[in-house]
Design a protein around this motif. Structure first.
Motif, PDB file in Angstrom:
ATOM      1  N   THR A   1      10.085   5.125  12.967  1.00 12.92           N
ATOM      2  CA  THR A   1       9.052   6.161  13.027  1.00 12.92           C
ATOM      3  C   THR A   1       7.759   5.671  12.378  1.00 12.92           C
ATOM      4  OG1 THR A   1      10.731   7.886  13.006  1.00 12.92           O
ATOM      5  CG2 THR A   1       8.500   8.538  12.370  1.00 12.92           C
ATOM      6  N   ALA A   2       7.893   5.080  11.197  1.00 10.16           N
ATOM      7  CA  ALA A   2       6.703   4.550  10.519  1.00 10.16           C
ATOM      8  C   ALA A   2       6.070   3.439  11.362  1.00 10.16           C
ATOM      9  CB  ALA A   2       7.076   4.020   9.142  1.00 10.16           C
TER      10      ALA A   2
ATOM     11  N   LEU B   1       0.802  -1.233   0.000  1.00  9.00           N
ATOM     12  CA  LEU B   1       0.000   0.000   0.000  1.00  9.00           C
ATOM     13  C   LEU B   1       0.834   1.282   0.000  1.00  9.00           C
ATOM     14  CD1 LEU B   1      -2.991  -0.955   2.336  1.00  9.00           C
ATOM     15  CD2 LEU B   1      -3.084  -0.449  -0.109  1.00  9.00           C
ATOM     16  N   PRO B   2       1.853   1.396   0.857  1.00  9.86           N
ATOM     17  CA  PRO B   2       2.569   2.681   0.898  1.00  9.86           C
ATOM     18  C   PRO B   2       3.659   2.801  -0.179  1.00  9.86           C
ATOM     19  CG  PRO B   2       3.429   1.234   2.597  1.00  9.86           C
ATOM     20  CD  PRO B   2       2.349   0.464   1.891  1.00  9.86           C
ATOM     21  N   VAL B   3       3.808   1.754  -1.009  1.00 11.31           N
ATOM     22  CA  VAL B   3       4.888   1.766  -2.003  1.00 11.31           C
ATOM     23  C   VAL B   3       4.354   2.298  -3.334  1.00 11.31           C
ATOM     24  CG1 VAL B   3       6.585   0.325  -3.211  1.00 11.31           C
ATOM     25  CG2 VAL B   3       5.916  -0.224  -0.842  1.00 11.31           C
ATOM     26  N   PRO B   4       5.057   3.268  -3.936  1.00 10.09           N
ATOM     27  CA  PRO B   4       4.588   3.824  -5.212  1.00 10.09           C
ATOM     28  C   PRO B   4       4.502   2.753  -6.302  1.00 10.09           C
ATOM     29  CG  PRO B   4       6.402   5.136  -4.313  1.00 10.09           C
ATOM     30  CD  PRO B   4       6.291   3.908  -3.469  1.00 10.09           C
ATOM     31  N   ASP B   5       3.618   2.987  -7.268  1.00 13.48           N
ATOM     32  CA  ASP B   5       3.453   2.045  -8.387  1.00 13.48           C
ATOM     33  C   ASP B   5       4.789   1.722  -9.047  1.00 13.48           C
ATOM     34  OD1 ASP B   5       0.604   1.932  -8.288  1.00 13.48           O
ATOM     35  OD2 ASP B   5       0.562   3.955  -9.139  1.00 13.48           O
ATOM     36  N   GLU B   6       5.563   2.783  -9.309  1.00 20.74           N
ATOM     37  CA  GLU B   6       6.789   2.564 -10.079  1.00 20.74           C
ATOM     38  C   GLU B   6       7.843   1.800  -9.286  1.00 20.74           C
ATOM     39  OE1 GLU B   6       5.482   5.426  -9.218  1.00 20.74           O
ATOM     40  OE2 GLU B   6       6.969   6.775  -8.324  1.00 20.74           O
ATOM     41  N   ARG B   7       7.622   1.613  -7.983  1.00 17.82           N
ATOM     42  CA  ARG B   7       8.563   0.797  -7.207  1.00 17.82           C
ATOM     43  C   ARG B   7       7.938  -0.552  -6.851  1.00 17.82           C
ATOM     44  NH1 ARG B   7      11.546   4.804  -2.940  1.00 17.82           N
ATOM     45  NH2 ARG B   7      13.103   3.126  -2.972  1.00 17.82           N
ATOM     46  N   GLY B   8       6.861  -0.873  -7.525  1.00 14.38           N
ATOM     47  CA  GLY B   8       6.291  -2.210  -7.375  1.00 14.38           C
ATOM     48  C   GLY B   8       5.153  -2.307  -6.379  1.00 14.38           C
TER      49      GLY B   8
ATOM     50  N   ALA C   1      -1.327  10.917  13.233  1.00 22.41           N
ATOM     51  CA  ALA C   1       0.021  10.385  13.012  1.00 22.41           C
ATOM     52  C   ALA C   1       0.135   9.770  11.622  1.00 22.41           C
ATOM     53  CB  ALA C   1       0.350   9.344  14.086  1.00 22.41           C
ATOM     54  N   ALA C   2      -0.905   9.019  11.212  1.00 21.22           N
ATOM     55  CA  ALA C   2      -0.865   8.387   9.887  1.00 21.22           C
ATOM     56  C   ALA C   2      -0.849   9.451   8.789  1.00 21.22           C
ATOM     57  CB  ALA C   2      -2.072   7.459   9.717  1.00 21.22           C
ATOM     58  N   ALA C   3      -1.655  10.487   8.980  1.00 21.91           N
ATOM     59  CA  ALA C   3      -1.722  11.541   7.973  1.00 21.91           C
ATOM     60  C   ALA C   3      -0.398  12.290   7.871  1.00 21.91           C
ATOM     61  CB  ALA C   3      -2.863  12.511   8.305  1.00 21.91           C
TER      62      ALA C   3
ATOM     63  N   ALA D   1       1.321  -0.542  -4.503  1.00 26.32           N
ATOM     64  CA  ALA D   1      -0.057  -0.240  -4.864  1.00 26.32           C
ATOM     65  C   ALA D   1      -0.289   1.264  -5.015  1.00 26.32           C
ATOM     66  CB  ALA D   1      -1.007  -0.803  -3.808  1.00 26.32           C
ATOM     67  N   GLY D   2       0.718   2.053  -4.670  1.00 28.65           N
ATOM     68  CA  GLY D   2       0.607   3.495  -4.883  1.00 28.65           C
ATOM     69  C   GLY D   2      -0.406   4.182  -3.990  1.00 28.65           C
ATOM     70  N   ALA D   3      -0.706   3.584  -2.852  1.00 28.33           N
ATOM     71  CA  ALA D   3      -1.585   4.274  -1.891  1.00 28.33           C
ATOM     72  C   ALA D   3      -0.676   5.000  -0.890  1.00 28.33           C
ATOM     73  CB  ALA D   3      -2.502   3.277  -1.204  1.00 28.33           C
ATOM     74  N   SER D   4      -1.029   4.989   0.412  1.00 32.19           N
ATOM     75  CA  SER D   4      -0.185   5.728   1.358  1.00 32.19           C
ATOM     76  C   SER D   4      -0.272   5.087   2.745  1.00 32.19           C
ATOM     77  CB  SER D   4      -0.628   7.192   1.437  1.00 32.19           C
ATOM     78  OG  SER D   4      -1.771   7.295   2.265  1.00 32.19           O
ATOM     79  N   TRP D   5       0.425   5.698   3.693  1.00 35.08           N
ATOM     80  CA  TRP D   5       0.373   5.206   5.072  1.00 35.08           C
ATOM     81  C   TRP D   5      -1.014   5.367   5.678  1.00 35.08           C
ATOM     82  CZ3 TRP D   5       3.999   2.025   6.128  1.00 35.08           C
ATOM     83  CH2 TRP D   5       5.315   2.210   5.658  1.00 35.08           C
ATOM     84  N   ARG D   6      -1.836   6.249   5.140  1.00 41.42           N
ATOM     85  CA  ARG D   6      -3.207   6.382   5.661  1.00 41.42           C
ATOM     86  C   ARG D   6      -3.974   5.074   5.465  1.00 41.42           C
ATOM     87  NH1 ARG D   6      -5.413  11.779   6.229  1.00 41.42           N
ATOM     88  NH2 ARG D   6      -7.392  10.675   6.218  1.00 41.42           N
TER      89      ARG D   6
END
Lengths: 360, 397
Positions: free
Chosen positions: A217-218, A57-64, A279-281, A66-71
């Motif tokens: 931190t994450a 989820l938090p990993v961008p599409d171009e790095r393999g 915190a997630a935001a 889902a291109g979502a975020s920590w939220r």
């Protein structure tokens, strides 16, 4: 002001994860798993990480990813916390993933494999390590190989790859090249292991400490959401029980001695939701307030989760003290999580520096 | 108005065109406010003709910001909190057309201040047990009784009043709601001095006060339903505005901590950090509640917010006194004064400590709020009601 609500997409994601957990992670299964040798539930992990695609989820599409975020990741954490799910999501999909996101190209392949749920990696630090605390490692580097020991690593036995902080940076070690000794853990739904490295072949994936600090931190931010989910579930199950349990001819939940405590707990959980979302935001947007937000979230949510689990045990009375009731699963997870990634006291100490409230 | 309700741009345009015709610098204050009301730019969510335009309530800040930017006179809402926050929505919901036309405009402009005659010495948390009697006398009602905790009674022109009109039925059924003229013969206001030394509140004694039937709000016997509308608006009003970090009482103590290193001890440091975190948690919860309201999905967090606010204020103000040590033994002023608004920051730490004790009592005690959360939010069984089917006159008092 930062958006503290849940989006429709996040609610859909929650629904999907909850259906899978309801189906494949009943508490009776979690309970039975405590006494098995397998360090985690591999089928459940595949369902959550691969089939639902939550690992990336938090990993961008171009790095393999889902291109979502920590939220969105935080919403998954809430659901996993509700179910005390025995999967290495926090370790691999949060800490290791965050470390590799902060690292350079050297970790790109591994990051993509983690995002796809094909591999499990853990950051080899004691689970109690605070985001700004000492890393507690004595591992040294000689000729590209690592030697030393790390104790109390969460999900270490589940890992394919160990990300080991050592002088000069963060090193990837094949887990098969390390000696891993399972620890009889307070929380057997997220087991620890001790790791010993003897000239284990290693590949440096990041320089310096930044990647490890980003991971911690994450991890602390996302753990707050897991604690929120756990607390919410403890409150919910306790309320359900108190409506059906009769003593002295009345539902136990009609007594103010219990009602008022549950009202206070509900208030604390509502606050936990606000601080965990914040915190997630902050983490998702790289907000300069992230360190403060994470320290607040951990100081608050750790205590709320423990309180909720303790009240759950107490208000269930005798049945809540038995092995056959799920309350102890939550209690053990809650208390372990409060120590994990920095105790509330350490997070308050960190805050003292961050917001200029120096000690005496 | 048959068209769609105005949006933010429409409202800005209306304000600008209003300001073109009504230059605030060249107009008398009251005339300006009356004109603003008549233009529907007072409370935009109210109906046309009654100070509004039927616009979404969330757009009010747009209008207020435009007027503030133009340096327009204010209606001083803090002087008429009961009127604006509680009386007005109740009149809007239950008033006759004539009542709405008579009362809402001078209420909004602040020409007429309102107070609330609800609580009695024998009816606090159990408001429905109230005993102030109203007896019909032709086209009037004769009212006798005693009310308490009435802020602004000494300045108010009107009051919202709940009375007992039928003592022979169970308590919730025998009440009737009135608008009471505070200048009528038989209305006596006495200051009620509180633990801080001042008197924000009053006792109000009603002796043979004559209220015309046209000042009745809602049907005879419907008083509890009308009062419930008023009290629900009280909870909305307590929601408050966005607060910055350290914006509340925690900021006062945090600044004291930074400015006076000689006061610091390890134990107080721990207590301060704990409260600082709790204050942030409460602040973020309030912010989340506001976002829910703005998104049109109010949550039940309002009761929790008030509960947390009361406890925090009490603990933080207690910590401040301890931190001050010797200075904490001093108090600024015990003189009996009549403040029109509560301001924690302008008084001494001792005042803050004492005034905060009221936060868990006023507007619903913390114990009642916990009952509300437990029963309405968590769905736990209600308290056993021994008075449910008993005529009011037969209740033990």
């Amino acid at each position: 002001m930062t958006n503290l609500l849940y989006s429709e997409i996040e609610e859909d994601l929650r629904g999907g994860v909850r259906r899978v957990l309801d189906d494949r992670c009943p508490w009776t299964g979690v309970l039975a798993g405590l006494e098995k040798d397998e360090p985690y539930d591999a089928d459940l992990w595949r369902a959550v990480a691969v089939q639902l695609g939550c690992a990336g989820l938090p990993v961008p599409d171009e790095r393999g990813g889902a291109g979502a975020s920590w939220r969105e990741t935080a919403v998954v954490m809430e659901e996993l916390g509700r179910a005390v799910a025995p999967v290495p999501f926090l370790s691999s999909a949060v800490l290791a993933t965050a470390a590799l996101l902060a690292a350079g190209d050297a970790g790109a392949d591994l990051l993509a494999e983690l995002a796809a749920g094909e591999k499990i990696a853990v950051v080899a630090v004691p689970f109690s390590t605070a985001p700004k605390g000492p890393l507690g490692t004595s591992v040294r580097v000689e000729d590209g190989a690592l030697t030393g020991a790390v104790t109390g690593v969460a999900d270490g036995a589940a890992a394919d790859v160990l990300l080991v902080p050592a002088p000069g940076g963060l090193y990837a070690v094949d887990a098969a090249d390390a000696r891993r000794t399972p620890v009889t853990s307070l929380d057997m739904t997220r087991r620890l292991c001790d790791i010993a490295l003897a000239e284990a072949p290693a590949r440096r994936v990041a320089e310096g400490e930044a990647a490890v600090r980003a991971a911690l931190t994450a991890g602390a931010a996302m753990l707050a959401s897991e604690q929120l989910g756990l607390a919410d579930r403890c409150l919910e199950s306790t309320v359900e029980y108190l409506k059906t349990r009769y003593q002295f001819g009345r539902p136990v939940g009609s007594y103010q001695g219990l009602k008022h405590r549950l009202a206070d707990l509900w208030t604390a959980v509502a606050q936990a939701r606000a601080v965990a979302r914040y915190a997630a935001a902050c983490l998702a947007s790289g907000d300069p307030d992230t360190d403060v937000a994470v320290a607040i979230a951990q100081a608050h949510c750790s205590a709320v989760a423990v309180k909720a689990a303790e009240e759950c045990v107490q208000m269930h009375g005798g049945i809540g003290f038995t092995w056959e009731h799920p309350a102890h699963l939550y209690l053990k997870r809650a208390k372990s999580s409060a120590i994990a990634l920095g105790t509330p006291d350490r997070h308050r100490a960190a805050l003292a520096g961050l917001v200029d409230l120096p000690p005496a | 108005m048959s068209s769609a309700p105005p949006d933010a741009d429409d409202l800005r345009e209306r304000v600008r065109s209003f300001l073109t015709d009504h230059d605030p610098s060249g107009m008398e204050r009251l005339a300006f406010l009356r004109a603003r009301f008549d233009a529907g730019l007072a409370w935009v969510h109210y109906p046309p003709g009654l100070g509004g335009l039927g616009a979404p309530r969330a757009l009010q800040p747009v209008v207020d910001a435009e007027f503030a930017a133009a340096g327009a006179p204010r209606n001083d809402p803090e002087r008429n909190g009961i009127g604006l926050g509680m009386a007005a929505p109740t009149i809007l919901a239950y008033g006759t057309e004539e009542q709405k036309r008579r009362f809402l405009r001078p209420l909004w402009t602040g020409e007429e201040i309102w107070c609330q005659l609800f609580s009695e010495p024998g009816a606090g948390s159990d408001l429905a047990a109230l005993g102030t009697r109203a007896v019909r006398d032709g086209d009037h009602w004769i009212v006798n009784g005693q009310k308490v905790w009435t802020s602004m009674a000494h300045e108010a022109r009107w009051a919202i009043l709940v009375t007992r009109t039928d003592p022979d039925v169970p308590k919730h059924r025998g009440m009737t709601y009135f608008i009471c003229d505070m200048t009528a013969p038989g209305v006596e206001v006495r200051p009620l001095r509180q633990i801080t030394g001042e008197a924000e509140f009053n006792e109000v004694f009603l002796t043979d006060v004559r209220i015309p039937d046209e000042h009745r709000l809602g049907e005879v016997g419907e008083g509890w339903r009308v009062a419930t509308t008023t009290l629900m608006n009280e909870r909305v009003a307590i929601g408050g505005n966005a607060v910055p970090r350290e914006g509340g009482m925690i900021g006062v103590v945090a600044r004291l901590w930074r400015d006076r290193p000689e006061l610091r001890t390890p134990g107080l440091h721990d207590a301060l950090l704990r409260l600082w975190v709790e204050a942030e948690a409460a602040r973020l919860t309030g912010e989340r509640l506001r976002q829910q309201l703005a998104a049109g999905a109010p949550g039940p967090e309002g009761s929790a917010a008030k509960l947390a606010f009361a406890r925090l204020n009490q603990e933080i103000s207690g910590l401040e006194l301890e931190l001050l040590g010797e200075d904490g033994l001093r108090y600024d002023d015990w003189t009996m004064r009549r403040p029109t608004e509560v301001d924690f920051t302008r008084r001494s730490p001792g005042y803050r400590y004492l005034r905060a004790k009221g936060n868990s009592i006023e507007g619903g005690t913390s114990e009642i709020l916990r009952n509300i959360i437990a029963e309405r939010v968590l769905g736990l069984p209600g308290e056993i009601r021994v008075d449910k089917d008993v005529a009011w006159k037969d209740l033990p008092k």
